[in-house]
Design a protein around this motif. Sequence first.
Motif, PDB file in Angstrom:
ATOM      1  N   SER A 166       0.842  -1.197   0.000  1.00 19.32           N
ATOM      2  CA  SER A 166       0.000   0.000   0.000  1.00 19.32           C
ATOM      3  C   SER A 166       0.880   1.251   0.000  1.00 19.32           C
ATOM      4  O   SER A 166       1.829   1.353   0.768  1.00 19.32           O
ATOM      5  N   ASP A 191      -1.426   3.273  -8.586  1.00 16.24           N
ATOM      6  CA  ASP A 191      -2.348   4.062  -9.410  1.00 16.24           C
ATOM      7  C   ASP A 191      -1.590   4.972 -10.375  1.00 16.24           C
ATOM      8  O   ASP A 191      -2.015   5.178 -11.516  1.00 16.24           O
ATOM      9  N   SER A 194     -11.181   4.688 -12.848  1.00 15.27           N
ATOM     10  CA  SER A 194     -10.619   3.940 -11.723  1.00 15.27           C
ATOM     11  C   SER A 194     -11.716   3.562 -10.740  1.00 15.27           C
ATOM     12  O   SER A 194     -12.685   4.299 -10.544  1.00 15.27           O
ATOM     13  N   ASN A 208     -11.862   1.615  -6.773  1.00 16.37           N
ATOM     14  CA  ASN A 208     -11.252   0.928  -5.644  1.00 16.37           C
ATOM     15  C   ASN A 208     -12.236  -0.117  -5.134  1.00 16.37           C
ATOM     16  O   ASN A 208     -13.256   0.208  -4.532  1.00 16.37           O
ATOM     17  N   CYS A 209     -11.920  -1.389  -5.389  1.00 19.52           N
ATOM     18  CA  CYS A 209     -12.855  -2.466  -5.050  1.00 19.52           C
ATOM     19  C   CYS A 209     -13.046  -2.613  -3.552  1.00 19.52           C
ATOM     20  O   CYS A 209     -14.078  -3.158  -3.105  1.00 19.52           O
ATOM     21  N   ALA A 259     -13.215  -0.081  -1.431  1.00 21.48           N
ATOM     22  CA  ALA A 259     -13.916   1.082  -0.872  1.00 21.48           C
ATOM     23  C   ALA A 259     -15.419   1.053  -1.131  1.00 21.48           C
ATOM     24  O   ALA A 259     -16.144   1.886  -0.591  1.00 21.48           O
ATOM     25  N   ASP A 296      -8.451  -1.155  -8.677  1.00 18.60           N
ATOM     26  CA  ASP A 296      -7.521  -1.157  -7.553  1.00 18.60           C
ATOM     27  C   ASP A 296      -8.040  -2.079  -6.447  1.00 18.60           C
ATOM     28  O   ASP A 296      -9.255  -2.207  -6.255  1.00 18.60           O
ATOM     29  N   GLU A 297      -7.118  -2.698  -5.732  1.00 17.04           N
ATOM     30  CA  GLU A 297      -7.434  -3.641  -4.639  1.00 17.04           C
ATOM     31  C   GLU A 297      -8.396  -4.725  -5.110  1.00 17.04           C
ATOM     32  O   GLU A 297      -9.402  -5.016  -4.473  1.00 17.04           O
ATOM     33  N   THR A 332      -3.195  -4.907  -6.623  1.00 12.13           N
ATOM     34  CA  THR A 332      -3.486  -5.436  -5.289  1.00 12.13           C
ATOM     35  C   THR A 332      -2.240  -5.361  -4.419  1.00 12.13           C
ATOM     36  O   THR A 332      -1.116  -5.385  -4.929  1.00 12.13           O
TER      37      THR A 332
END
Length: 471
Positions: free
Chosen positions: A166, A171, A190, A192-193, A195, A235-236, A276
């Motif tokens: 992290s 990004d 984008s 964030n999976c 969030a 992301d993630e 990830t």
Amino acid sequence: MQREYRVKIYLLIPVIFTGLSLIALIGAYEITDYVRRAGQEPFRFVVYWALIIISLCGAVSILVARRIMRPLERFIDRVERNSIFRASRTRGQTQAQPEQPEAQRPADEFSRMTQVFDHLSEILDVIEARELFPSIVGQSPAMRAVMAQVKSVAQSDATVLLLGESGVGKDLVARTMHDMSPRRDHPMVSLNCAAIPEGLLESELFGHERGAFTGAHERRLGKFELADKGTLFLDEIGDMPLSTQAKLLRVLQDKTFERVGGNRPIRTDIRIIAATNQDLSERIRDQRFREDLYYRINVVRIPIPPMRERHGDVVLLAHHFLALHGQEYSIDDKALNALSLYAWPGNVRELANVMERAAILCDGVVKMEHLPPELLNLQQSGSKDGAELLPADERHGAQATDNPLADALPFSDSLDEHLARVEKDMIRRALKQTGGVQVRAAELLGIKDRSMWHRVKKHGIVVGKMENAKK
């Protein structure tokens, strides 16, 4: 149309001298055979023939030297006189040591040329990285390797998986890859999976029709439709629910999807970049990530190095983040030491926050008191690997200078001297902690064994003293 032929030098020279050798051998045989048949002694004629071949080889050697080696020698001389080349090479060498003048210049010309070309290629790599990736700050070998991968992958539509802790800037790498791709004129979207709540993630990705669920008063386009012809950055992705993973897999396979509450297939043309900070192999074993999806997104895998592996980039990034605040800032010697020695578990994001705090608190010069407590503790307890700030005698010695501009600089000595002193101190402390075992010390510092050996030799560190200190 006349055809052009290009001949490589490293093939031409062996061919020339091999041809001369064959001519000499065939000529000697023919002369000997002819003279013997004539009933004469061949020795005198063979000597004449040898003199002719020797003269011919000498003439060819002079021609090769004049046409190839002399221009190469002129090029090497011009490169070594270049101020940028000299300043860059100084960073990689030990500080001036009058008793070891040979350390500055190789013993023979071939070693000198090899050294110049190797260092010139490093300079060109740095310049290329700076020109092609203006948004990425970093000149360390680890980041240059990442940039080389990004450059080679950007032109394709292959799915890319970015791996890294992290805060390392996944990004930013994804954005750079999109900007260098043929899809640069289309949007990059984008998501964030981690969030988005599980119940809303599917709607965010695929969109929904009016009345699909309570509160869906109108049709809404999802990320796949918004990113059409462009790039979708997930992301993630390791935190994506299994139910959504199955639908994502279908999109990757068929390039079609349906909105939530809809039944009309929608075709999409996007490139997916996933990222990830988790070990997806472990999540597959725990049955929290689909193995088939992993193989779909793991077409090209690019690991992003953490800050502790980006040697030399901390100083560049620190000054970069300070410059973003629109005022000229400098960092004093002690604060710069602390920034260089800290392990940065939060990576680039943590460094950015630390420098923002320092810019707010300082009056133009960042000092130790403007840094957070975890960096202040370096002065008393040392860093994560046992490395402390410079010893008092070295710190006081560094402050003594006749440079009239010393007050205007972030530290009293030159940048090269300062960085070399920090590097030497970290190596000494790592060796002391490992009892002089260079392999273990290299692991602590995150460098290769061969690099460790060169640095120990460069700084003149006596490893035997470290072994005795441990005992």
